[in-house]
Design a protein around this motif. Structure first.
Motif, PDB file in Angstrom:
ATOM      1  N   GLN A  74     -26.091  64.969  54.254  1.00  0.00           N
ATOM      2  CA  GLN A  74     -26.422  65.854  53.142  1.00  0.00           C
ATOM      3  C   GLN A  74     -26.298  65.163  51.791  1.00  0.00           C
ATOM      4  O   GLN A  74     -26.924  65.577  50.815  1.00  0.00           O
ATOM      5  CB  GLN A  74     -25.536  67.101  53.194  1.00  0.00           C
ATOM      6  N   ILE A  85     -31.968  72.201  60.817  1.00  0.00           N
ATOM      7  CA  ILE A  85     -30.653  72.629  60.354  1.00  0.00           C
ATOM      8  C   ILE A  85     -30.253  73.939  61.023  1.00  0.00           C
ATOM      9  O   ILE A  85     -29.130  74.107  61.532  1.00  0.00           O
ATOM     10  CB  ILE A  85     -30.646  72.796  58.816  1.00  0.00           C
ATOM     11  N   LEU A 104     -26.855  66.486  61.390  1.00  0.00           N
ATOM     12  CA  LEU A 104     -27.453  66.572  60.059  1.00  0.00           C
ATOM     13  C   LEU A 104     -26.418  66.824  58.975  1.00  0.00           C
ATOM     14  O   LEU A 104     -26.682  66.563  57.796  1.00  0.00           O
ATOM     15  CB  LEU A 104     -28.517  67.675  60.043  1.00  0.00           C
ATOM     16  N   SER A 105     -25.242  67.293  59.344  1.00  0.00           N
ATOM     17  CA  SER A 105     -24.199  67.525  58.348  1.00  0.00           C
ATOM     18  C   SER A 105     -23.711  66.232  57.713  1.00  0.00           C
ATOM     19  O   SER A 105     -23.127  66.249  56.630  1.00  0.00           O
ATOM     20  CB  SER A 105     -23.012  68.246  58.997  1.00  0.00           C
ATOM     21  N   THR A 144     -34.508  65.468  48.971  1.00  0.00           N
ATOM     22  CA  THR A 144     -33.068  65.629  49.115  1.00  0.00           C
ATOM     23  C   THR A 144     -32.784  66.790  50.070  1.00  0.00           C
ATOM     24  O   THR A 144     -33.685  67.538  50.450  1.00  0.00           O
ATOM     25  CB  THR A 144     -32.417  65.919  47.759  1.00  0.00           C
ATOM     26  N   HIS A 145     -31.520  66.925  50.417  1.00  0.00           N
ATOM     27  CA  HIS A 145     -31.116  67.996  51.320  1.00  0.00           C
ATOM     28  C   HIS A 145     -31.513  69.354  50.749  1.00  0.00           C
ATOM     29  O   HIS A 145     -32.102  70.190  51.463  1.00  0.00           O
ATOM     30  CB  HIS A 145     -29.601  67.920  51.530  1.00  0.00           C
ATOM     31  N   GLN A 146     -31.206  69.572  49.494  1.00  0.00           N
ATOM     32  CA  GLN A 146     -31.504  70.870  48.870  1.00  0.00           C
ATOM     33  C   GLN A 146     -33.005  71.106  48.769  1.00  0.00           C
ATOM     34  O   GLN A 146     -33.494  72.222  49.000  1.00  0.00           O
ATOM     35  CB  GLN A 146     -30.859  70.935  47.478  1.00  0.00           C
ATOM     36  N   ILE A 168     -33.963  62.168  52.267  1.00  0.00           N
ATOM     37  CA  ILE A 168     -34.033  62.400  53.707  1.00  0.00           C
ATOM     38  C   ILE A 168     -35.503  62.398  54.115  1.00  0.00           C
ATOM     39  O   ILE A 168     -36.313  63.096  53.505  1.00  0.00           O
ATOM     40  CB  ILE A 168     -33.372  63.745  54.094  1.00  0.00           C
ATOM     41  N   TYR A 182     -37.398  70.378  58.464  1.00  0.00           N
ATOM     42  CA  TYR A 182     -35.983  70.043  58.279  1.00  0.00           C
ATOM     43  C   TYR A 182     -35.128  71.296  58.326  1.00  0.00           C
ATOM     44  O   TYR A 182     -34.060  71.314  58.952  1.00  0.00           O
ATOM     45  CB  TYR A 182     -35.801  69.316  56.945  1.00  0.00           C
ATOM     46  N   LYS A 183     -35.597  72.364  57.669  1.00  0.00           N
ATOM     47  CA  LYS A 183     -34.854  73.629  57.653  1.00  0.00           C
ATOM     48  C   LYS A 183     -34.707  74.170  59.084  1.00  0.00           C
ATOM     49  O   LYS A 183     -33.645  74.682  59.471  1.00  0.00           O
ATOM     50  CB  LYS A 183     -35.603  74.641  56.796  1.00  0.00           C
TER      51      LYS A 183
END
Length: 583
Positions: free
Chosen positions: A542, A575, A538-539, A560-562, A547, A571-572
């Motif tokens: 970003q 990660i 997943l890195s 988005t990633h954020q 996503i 997703y969190k």
């Protein structure tokens, strides 16, 4: 596939094979003419030898005998020349049909859906393309024309024998009904054995190909002895099938020899009596002895010709079964220009088998130049999306649009030229680095290859290889590391300059150092083109514009990633799990 009947001669099947002779019909007719010519020419020598005995030997005429023998020698030279050209052009014809049919078959196979290869052993297809088609060439080089020649020779010989002395002929032919009965039994035995032989050859090829390709797995799990046992069992089945045909031949040939001897004995027994009583000349008796040898030699050869024809018929049935398989993507689209790169999935449903849905009512959009990443567990449907965009598989319901045009409306070749795919398992051919990048496309110059390598950041390692861009990477790129093979696949994608780029788990199998190089290559590749990224690490995603998180074929999150981190959803969790694994 169609059922294999294994007929010794199937007129409908042969007619189909014969279509491939059309471009070479002059050669075929010339070879056929020589076959007929040789059948007629063969009987002249015994007749002349018989006349030489009755006319020149009996009358003590050495001069006439010399002239006649010179004529016989001349006929031998003519016969040898005709035999040379008949053999040469028959084999030339067979090889010409082979190259055409093999090219057609290979082209047909390359158009199949990937689903076909999921269910069919590659070794079986190799057998169809190589050994089965080789047996078809032998239909012309050693089968049909040779059988016609042998049969014509038999007809001519028997006809001449009856014309000269019908009584001697009848005595000579007494064993023929027994021989015909033996040939029928032989034919049935050979038919069954050759069907089994071709089946076992396919099994051998499939097993050997699969296990040689997967040799690393065999050795890693210490399966050498077990796999050897399996191979030995398949090999034994192959030997058993061959022995059945050998058994048939080992009985048939002695039967032919015995019947030939019986025929010759009957001829001499009655013929000598005829010579004593003045009813048969010595020349006729010698002539008939030669005829007996000419009669039984083609009959014995017919067994071998039958072998060749039988295998050719079986091989052609198997080849045509593949050619008749309709498993290719329908290419009815006509659009071949203008792709900008937008992608839309509208309520797409897809299953590899029946209604076992992999994608369920899937909808998303990628605008030109955007990078869309897909994440999710194994089996979530990520790779299926890739296969549908490229039309490797066909979806069952919904719509897939490229630039608001259904994907089916595009010419398939053009569509795939505009989409580059970089896979996790990079396949490199046994060829140079340059040829693996360009795939031997003459439109791609060496200068373009070098510039692409520099742009991707891979030129440094390539230039250090012996021979640089001319370095042979060997089969499947075995001389390179995983990261190096991956970088070459990126150069390959870059040099084709696609409008759409698909990265399918492109960094999952490389080390951290290689990952950094590949990430730089990804940044360069995705610049100003629509990109679909399927990620395990997943890195690497970003920076994606969006996503999409998949679960069991459905979208459960996107952003988005954020944004996805802030949502603290699935997703969190992914990660956090990956971070824990690395720490």
């Amino acid at each position: 596939m169609a059922q294999i009947t294994g007929k010794a001669f199937d007129l409908k099947l042969f007619t189909r094979v014969f279509r491939y002779v059309a471009p070479y019909k002059r050669v075929f007719y010339f070879a056929l003419f020589l076959t007929i010519f040789l059948a007629a020419l063969g009987v002249i020598r015994p007749v002349l030898i018989g006349k030489a005995i009755d006319v020149y030997v009996i009358n003590n005429d050495p001069t006439g005998l010399l002239y006649l023998m010179l004529i016989v020698v001349g006929i031998l030279f003519v016969e040898a020349g005709a035999q040379f050209y008949q053999t040469y052009y028959s084999n030339w014809l067979g090889q010409s049909v082979t190259i055409d049919l093999r090219s057609i078959l290979f082209n047909h196979i390359t158009s199949f859906k990937l689903k076909y290869f999921d269910k069919t052993a590659i070794g079986t297809l190799v057998t169809r393309c190589i050994s089965d088609i080789e047996t078809i060439s032998q239909i012309f080089s050693q089968g049909l024309l040779s059988i016609m020649g042998d049969l014509l020779k038999l007809i001519v010989v028997i006809g001449v024998m009856f014309a000269i002395n019908w009584q001697l002929t009848l005595y000579s032919l007494v064993p023929i009904p027994i021989l015909i009965f033996a040939m029928i039994i032989f034919k049935n035995a050979i038919k069954r054995s050759f069907q089994q032989v071709r089946t076992q050859v396919s099994r051998l090829n499939a097993f050997a190909q699969e296990h040689i390709v997967g040799m690393s797995i065999v050795q890693v799990f210490n399966r050498e002895s077990k796999e050897k046992e399996k191979f030995v069992n398949i090999n034994r089945s192959h030997r058993k099938a061959h022995i059945k045909s050998i058994w048939a031949y080992s009985i048939f040939f002695p039967v032919v020899e015995i019947l030939s001897a019986v025929s010759l004995s009957l001829l001499i027994w009655w013929g000598v009596g005829g010579v004593i009583e003045g009813e048969v000349t010595m020349g006729d008796l010698v002539m008939f002895i030669l005829f007996i040898h000419m009669l039984f030699r083609p009959i014995r050869q017919l067994a071998d010709r039958f072998n060749v024809l039988q295998m050719g018929m079986v091989g052609s049935e198997r080849v045509f079964a593949v050619l008749d398989t309709e498993s290719h993507i329908q290419d009815s689209g006509t659009l071949n220009s203008g792709i900008q790169g937008s992608i839309k999935f509208r309520n797409v449903w897809f299953a590899y088998q029946d209604e076992d849905w992999v994608l369920k009512d899937l909808s998303f959009e990628a605008k030109p130049g955007e990078t869309i990443a897909f994440v999710g567990a194994t089996g979530a449907g990520k790779s299926s999306i890739v296969n549908l965009i490229n039309r490797f598989y066909e979806f069952q319901k919904g719509e897939i649009l490229i630039d608001d045009t259904p994907v089916q409306d595009y010419d398939l070749e053009y569509l795939r030229n505009e989409i580059a795919v970089v896979l996790q398992d990079v396949f490199l051919f046994s060829d140079t680095v340059a040829n693996n990048i360009s795939l031997q496309n003459p439109a791609i110059t060496r200068e373009e290859i070098v510039k692409a390598a520099e742009a991707v950041g891979a030129s440094t390692f390539i230039e250090k290889l012996p021979g640089s861009y001319d370095y042979d990477v060997k089969e499947r790129g075995g001389m390179l590391s995983v990261g190096q093979r991956q970088l070459i696949s990126f150069i390959r994608a870059y040099v084709y300059n696609p409008k759409i780029l698909i990265l399918d788990e492109a960094t999952s199998s490389v080390d951290t150092e290689s990952e950094l190089m590949i990430q730089n290559a990804i940044d360069r590749l995705t610049e100003n083109r629509t990109s679909i990224v399927i990620a395990h690490r997943l890195s690497t995603i970003q920076k994606a514009d969006r996503i999409i998180v998949l679960e069991k074929g459905r979208i459960i999150e996107q952003g988005t990633h954020q944004q996805l981190l802030a949502n603290e959803g699935h997703y969190k969790k992914l990660i956090d799990m990956q971070f824990q694994e690395r720490s």
